[in-house]
Design an enzyme around this catalytic site. Structure first.
Site, PDB file in Angstrom:
ATOM      1  CD  GLU A 240       1.709 -18.667  -8.860  1.00 23.43           C
ATOM      2  OE1 GLU A 240       2.595 -19.150  -8.801  1.00 23.43           O
ATOM      3  OE2 GLU A 240       1.166 -17.553  -8.529  1.00 23.43           O
TER       4      GLU A 240
ATOM      5  CG  HIS B 226      -1.673   5.981  -3.851  1.00 22.98           C
ATOM      6  ND1 HIS B 226      -1.784   6.638  -3.165  1.00 22.98           N
ATOM      7  CD2 HIS B 226      -2.836   5.262  -3.743  1.00 22.98           C
ATOM      8  CE1 HIS B 226      -2.172   6.699  -2.523  1.00 22.98           C
ATOM      9  NE2 HIS B 226      -2.895   5.200  -2.867  1.00 22.98           N
TER      10      HIS B 226
ATOM     11  NE  ARG C  35      11.942 -16.023  -9.489  1.00 25.17           N
ATOM     12  CZ  ARG C  35      11.416 -17.229  -9.345  1.00 25.17           C
ATOM     13  NH1 ARG C  35      10.904 -17.942  -9.364  1.00 25.17           N
ATOM     14  NH2 ARG C  35      11.714 -16.790  -7.862  1.00 25.17           N
TER      15      ARG C  35
ATOM     16  CE  LYS D  51       9.800 -15.084  -5.440  1.00 23.13           C
ATOM     17  NZ  LYS D  51       8.957 -15.593  -4.918  1.00 23.13           N
TER      18      LYS D  51
ATOM     19  CE1 TYR E 139       8.003 -11.588  -3.099  1.00 23.84           C
ATOM     20  CE2 TYR E 139       9.518 -13.250  -2.031  1.00 23.84           C
ATOM     21  CZ  TYR E 139       8.186 -13.153  -2.861  1.00 23.84           C
ATOM     22  OH  TYR E 139       7.272 -14.076  -2.809  1.00 23.84           O
TER      23      TYR E 139
ATOM     24  CG  LEU F 241       6.722 -16.155  -9.528  1.00 25.34           C
ATOM     25  CD1 LEU F 241       6.977 -15.311 -10.040  1.00 25.34           C
ATOM     26  CD2 LEU F 241       6.808 -16.808  -8.717  1.00 25.34           C
TER      27      LEU F 241
ATOM     28  NE  ARG G   9       0.322   6.642   2.636  1.00 28.07           N
ATOM     29  CZ  ARG G   9      -0.827   6.575   1.584  1.00 28.07           C
ATOM     30  NH1 ARG G   9      -1.098   7.178   1.150  1.00 28.07           N
ATOM     31  NH2 ARG G   9      -1.320   5.678   1.113  1.00 28.07           N
TER      32      ARG G   9
HETATM   33  N1  PDD Z   1       7.202 -18.383  -3.278  1.00 21.68           N
HETATM   34  N2  PDD Z   1       4.628 -19.086  -7.242  1.00 21.68           N
HETATM   35  C1  PDD Z   1       4.063 -18.629  -6.342  1.00 21.68           C
HETATM   36  C2  PDD Z   1       2.850 -17.780  -5.646  1.00 21.68           C
HETATM   37  C3  PDD Z   1       5.266 -18.197  -5.411  1.00 21.68           C
HETATM   38  O1  PDD Z   1       5.592 -17.433  -4.562  1.00 21.68           O
HETATM   39  C4  PDD Z   1       6.440 -18.818  -5.676  1.00 21.68           C
HETATM   40  C5  PDD Z   1       8.081 -18.229  -4.362  1.00 21.68           C
HETATM   41  C6  PDD Z   1       6.468 -19.998  -6.216  1.00 21.68           C
HETATM   42  C7  PDD Z   1       7.904 -20.369  -7.054  1.00 21.68           C
HETATM   43  O2  PDD Z   1       8.880 -20.569  -7.376  1.00 21.68           O
HETATM   44  P1  PDD Z   1      10.397 -20.971  -7.182  1.00 21.68           P
HETATM   45  O3  PDD Z   1       9.838 -21.698  -7.092  1.00 21.68           O
HETATM   46  O4  PDD Z   1      10.814 -19.422  -7.932  1.00 21.68           O
HETATM   47  O5  PDD Z   1      10.617 -20.895  -5.959  1.00 21.68           O
HETATM   48  C8  PDD Z   1       5.555 -19.847  -7.283  1.00 21.68           C
HETATM   49  C9  PDD Z   1       9.147 -18.260  -2.550  1.00 21.68           C
HETATM   50  C10 PDD Z   1       9.599 -19.140  -2.109  1.00 21.68           C
HETATM   51  C11 PDD Z   1       8.494 -17.392  -1.346  1.00 21.68           C
HETATM   52  O6  PDD Z   1       8.148 -16.059  -1.209  1.00 21.68           O
HETATM   53  O7  PDD Z   1       8.726 -17.475  -0.019  1.00 21.68           O
END
Ligand code: PDD
Length: 288
Positions: A178, A101, A51, A146, A32, A202, A99
């Protein structure tokens, strides 16, 4: 009326339904993006699309649209929903299949969904800062994707919220990785330090904007792993994300940073970040 994008068609949002055997619903088998909208325009859209494709590629999902087609569809969605300030949420899953895996064989089309969410900038928190907790990073070893699988992140965020905090700063042993939904920065000897973009975090788009702003404005940067001890001794701490922008962290596990006041480098970066928004999306009415 609100609209959503479903597999290339813009339809009424209430009509956009997910099948019970969609692999995103059953396995979190998808990826996403969250894209910020200011003045009806998409901020850093090229980076988000890149990305999105990269995340999908890395799990073997081939998005059935080009980036240009996606861009045009998202623009149309924004106009139809008359969104001025808020976010677009977009996800793609491996599609609908009995379903199992194993990846489906044959011609299973990915499911692509996007919709808009109204939301103002978090100006109060940007001004005064937020509190955080520390928590062990329980996630897998491909945090650079992501992915829709966010259980580790959710558990961390929920814990933070239950302790009256905005964010959970995750660490693997002594190394800070993070936030649950953000990247984490410290300032040490005037240098901005943040985790290198590898498989453990990320590669945040906001993070990359901040690093570029630092470089252009003679603020020293280091992309490297930093420790819990360095976090504890930091001159400033802040987080970044699409929705939280450049957000000061003023307290961690009940201990105040700089007596609980956002620091000068953080404030400078907020100012530079707002200028970057204005460059891409036009003048902001309310500023930090
Ligand atoms: N989250 N790290 C993680 C685990 C994240 O989920 C996000 C962003 C970031 C920052 O990435 P960016 O600057 O590209 O938004 C870092 C989004 C906003 C969310 O899941 O809502």
């Amino acid at each position: 009326m609100e609209f959503a994008l479903l597999n290339g068609e813009i339809i009424e949002r209430s009509e956009a339904k997910v099948d019970v055997e969609d692999r995103g619903y059953q396995f979190g088998d998808g990826v996403y993006e969250v894209i910020r909208i200011y003045n009806g325009k998409m901020f850093t859209i090229d980076e988000h699309l890149k990305r999105f494709v990269k995340s999908a590629d890395s799990i073997g999902i081939s998005i059935p649209f080009t980036s240009l087609q996606l861009l045009e569809m998202l623009e149309e969605l924004l106009i139809k929903n008359k969104l001025e300030t808020g976010n677009i949420y977009m996800q793609v899953t491996r599609g609908i299949s009995p379903r199992n895996h194993l990846f489906p064989t044959g011609n299973v089309e990915p499911t692509l969904v996007a919709y808009t969410i109204k939301g103002v900038r978090p100006l109060d928190s940007l001004k005064s800062g937020v509190k955080a907790i520390l928590t062990e990073d329980l996630r897998w070893l491909r945090c650079d994707i992501k992915s829709l699988n966010l259980l580790g992140n959710l558990l961390a965020k929920q814990k933070a919220s239950e302790e009256g905090c905005f964010e959970a700063i995750q660490h693997r042993g002594q190394d800070v990785t993070e936030g649950s939904s953000s990247n984490i920065f410290i300032v040490k000897d005037g240098s901005v330090i943040t985790h290198e973009s590898n498989n453990l975090i990320l590669k945040g788009i906001t993070k990359d904007v901040i690093l570029e702003l630092c470089t252009k404005n003679n603020i020293q940067v280091q992309e490297r792993t930093f420790s819990l001890a360095e976090l504890e001794e930091a001159e400033e701490v802040f987080l970044s994300s699409t929705t939280a922008e450049v957000m000061p962290i003023i307290e961690i596990d009940g201990k105040k940073i700089r007596a609980g006041v956002p620091g000068p480098i953080n404030k400078k970066l907020q100012e530079l970040f707002e200028k970057e928004i204005e460059k891409q999306c036009g003048l902001l009415v309310d500023k930090v």
